[in-house]
Design a protein around this motif. Structure first.
Motif, PDB file in Angstrom:
ATOM      1  N   SER A  63       0.817  -1.216   0.000  1.00 42.96           N
ATOM      2  CA  SER A  63       0.000   0.000   0.000  1.00 42.96           C
ATOM      3  C   SER A  63       0.852   1.267   0.000  1.00 42.96           C
ATOM      4  N   GLY A  64       2.175   1.098  -0.087  1.00 40.82           N
ATOM      5  CA  GLY A  64       3.057   2.262  -0.172  1.00 40.82           C
ATOM      6  C   GLY A  64       3.428   2.876   1.163  1.00 40.82           C
ATOM      7  N   LYS A  65       3.327   2.102   2.242  1.00 43.04           N
ATOM      8  CA  LYS A  65       3.672   2.635   3.556  1.00 43.04           C
ATOM      9  C   LYS A  65       5.177   2.492   3.813  1.00 43.04           C
ATOM     10  N   ASN A  66       5.698   3.376   4.648  1.00 37.98           N
ATOM     11  CA  ASN A  66       7.116   3.384   4.969  1.00 37.98           C
ATOM     12  C   ASN A  66       7.538   2.069   5.609  1.00 37.98           C
ATOM     13  N   MET A  89      -2.071   5.356   8.332  1.00 40.29           N
ATOM     14  CA  MET A  89      -0.648   5.617   8.056  1.00 40.29           C
ATOM     15  C   MET A  89      -0.480   6.515   6.829  1.00 40.29           C
ATOM     16  N   THR A  90       0.608   7.260   6.819  1.00 38.64           N
ATOM     17  CA  THR A  90       0.913   8.133   5.688  1.00 38.64           C
ATOM     18  C   THR A  90       1.632   7.339   4.604  1.00 38.64           C
ATOM     19  N   THR A  91       1.244   7.567   3.369  1.00 32.87           N
ATOM     20  CA  THR A  91       1.899   6.897   2.246  1.00 32.87           C
ATOM     21  C   THR A  91       3.261   7.524   1.986  1.00 32.87           C
ATOM     22  N   ASP A  92       4.292   6.706   1.892  1.00 29.63           N
ATOM     23  CA  ASP A  92       5.656   7.175   1.644  1.00 29.63           C
ATOM     24  C   ASP A  92       5.922   7.104   0.144  1.00 29.63           C
ATOM     25  N   TYR A  93       5.670   8.226  -0.559  1.00 37.66           N
ATOM     26  CA  TYR A  93       5.786   8.225  -2.017  1.00 37.66           C
ATOM     27  C   TYR A  93       7.242   8.080  -2.462  1.00 37.66           C
ATOM     28  N   ARG A  94       8.163   8.607  -1.694  1.00 42.00           N
ATOM     29  CA  ARG A  94       9.573   8.502  -2.064  1.00 42.00           C
ATOM     30  C   ARG A  94      10.039   7.053  -2.017  1.00 42.00           C
ATOM     31  N   GLU A  95       9.701   6.354  -0.938  1.00 38.80           N
ATOM     32  CA  GLU A  95      10.098   4.954  -0.828  1.00 38.80           C
ATOM     33  C   GLU A  95       9.355   4.099  -1.844  1.00 38.80           C
ATOM     34  N   SER A  96       8.089   4.439  -2.093  1.00 38.90           N
ATOM     35  CA  SER A  96       7.314   3.696  -3.086  1.00 38.90           C
ATOM     36  C   SER A  96       7.939   3.818  -4.467  1.00 38.90           C
ATOM     37  N   ALA A 130      -8.715  -8.844   7.613  1.00 39.85           N
ATOM     38  CA  ALA A 130      -8.586  -8.001   6.419  1.00 39.85           C
ATOM     39  C   ALA A 130      -9.019  -6.569   6.720  1.00 39.85           C
ATOM     40  N   ASP A 131     -10.157  -6.420   7.404  1.00 41.16           N
ATOM     41  CA  ASP A 131     -10.632  -5.072   7.762  1.00 41.16           C
ATOM     42  C   ASP A 131      -9.662  -4.396   8.734  1.00 41.16           C
ATOM     43  N   TYR A 132      -9.059  -5.183   9.613  1.00 41.08           N
ATOM     44  CA  TYR A 132      -8.096  -4.633  10.567  1.00 41.08           C
ATOM     45  C   TYR A 132      -6.864  -4.092   9.829  1.00 41.08           C
ATOM     46  N   MET A 133      -6.395  -4.828   8.836  1.00 42.15           N
ATOM     47  CA  MET A 133      -5.258  -4.369   8.026  1.00 42.15           C
ATOM     48  C   MET A 133      -5.596  -3.062   7.309  1.00 42.15           C
ATOM     49  N   LYS A 134      -6.791  -3.013   6.741  1.00 41.86           N
ATOM     50  CA  LYS A 134      -7.193  -1.809   6.003  1.00 41.86           C
ATOM     51  C   LYS A 134      -7.304  -0.607   6.923  1.00 41.86           C
ATOM     52  N   SER A 135      -7.793  -0.824   8.144  1.00 42.04           N
ATOM     53  CA  SER A 135      -7.931   0.295   9.080  1.00 42.04           C
ATOM     54  C   SER A 135      -6.557   0.833   9.487  1.00 42.04           C
ATOM     55  N   ILE A 136      -5.586  -0.068   9.680  1.00 42.44           N
ATOM     56  CA  ILE A 136      -4.229   0.376  10.022  1.00 42.44           C
ATOM     57  C   ILE A 136      -3.629   1.150   8.853  1.00 42.44           C
ATOM     58  N   ALA A 137      -3.812   0.637   7.640  1.00 44.06           N
ATOM     59  CA  ALA A 137      -3.259   1.301   6.456  1.00 44.06           C
ATOM     60  C   ALA A 137      -3.849   2.696   6.285  1.00 44.06           C
ATOM     61  N   SER A 138      -5.141   2.854   6.597  1.00 42.06           N
ATOM     62  CA  SER A 138      -5.796   4.154   6.426  1.00 42.06           C
ATOM     63  C   SER A 138      -5.271   5.195   7.407  1.00 42.06           C
TER      64      SER A 138
END
Length: 253
Positions: free
Chosen positions: A22-25, A69-76, A59-67
């Motif tokens: 999901s592009g997280k750091n 967190m900030t997406t790290d576009y540089r690392e992605s 699955a819903d728990y994973m999605k809630s954690i991802a929501s």
């Protein structure tokens, strides 16, 4: 230290895969996984199951954690560049078997577009894999996805001679220097990412072709098909090994 159950270990591996896809750091992801690992150990020590932390739907728990967190576009971008270079190595060394590199502008643009779509879809597929427990279905999806990508690339190869476009030619020396740099970069990024799927898949793709074409004077088409089968099997096997079995080393440590 309490040893986690297989369900908890599987959840932590899937959570890490989902967040990274999901592009997280990476460091932030590892911190969350480590924190949850501690919570799961405490819960299991009290006789509770993984559901005590994750709820009825992991699955819903994973999605809630991802929501949250900030997406790290540089690392992605860095990860996408690593994958793009690894995939480009397949094209480079395939062409180096036939001589110096030469590409049309149409082919280069088409290749970039196809690989970009490939990476976007791959991210979605990784997230699907992390949130669905059926390993057989995941295996089928990865197989179909790899086959579709291969067919689209074959289509690009076949249409390339039919579309008028400027050509870019490279000498033998520049061709091999480009190939060497791309392969070394792939090995370096594999070392940094602690996954050898791309470089080992590349070797599995090329070595059978070299044996068939230059050892037995076989047809290039047969060599490509055999190389593709070897590479697909190798990369799929390594992926499931790293996501499903390597985690046992973590729990033993």
């Amino acid at each position: 230290m309490q040893t986690l159950s297989s369900a908890s270990v599987r959840f932590l591996a899937d959570l890490k895969l989902y967040l990274l896809a999901s592009g997280k750091n990476e460091q932030a992801t590892q911190d969350i996984v480590t924190e949850l690992e501690n919570h799961l150990q405490e819960a299991e020590a009290d006789g509770k199951s993984t559901d005590a932390i994750t709820g009825a739907s992991p699955a819903d728990y994973m999605k809630s954690i991802a929501s949250e967190m900030t997406t790290d576009y540089r690392e992605s971008f860095a990860i996408l560049l690593q994958i793009f270079t690894g995939v480009f190595c397949y094209l480079l060394f395939q062409d180096l078997l036939d001589g110096p590199l030469a590409y049309s502008l149409y082919f280069l643009i088409g290749f970039i577009v196809l690989i970009s779509l490939f990476l976007i879809a791959l991210s979605q597929l990784f997230r699907y894999s992390a949130t669905h427990a059926d390993s057989k279905r995941r295996f089928v999806w990865f197989g179909l996805y790899g086959s579709l990508t291969f067919l689209l690339l074959i289509g690009l190869f076949f249409t390339d001679p039919l579309v008028p476009s400027p050509m870019i030619h490279f000498s033998w020396w520049s061709s091999w220097l480009i190939g060497l740099f791309a392969f070394l970069f792939t090995v370096y990024t594999a070392y940094r990412a602690k996954t050898w799927i791309l470089p080992l898949g590349l070797l599995a793709y090329l070595l059978p072709q070299v044996v068939i074409r230059f050892g037995f004077d076989g047809s290039p088409l047969l060599a490509v098909l055999v190389g593709y089968l070897f590479a697909t099997s190798t990369m799929t096997g390594l992926f499931f090994y790293e996501t499903n079995f390597k985690k046992s080393q973590h729990t033993e440590g």
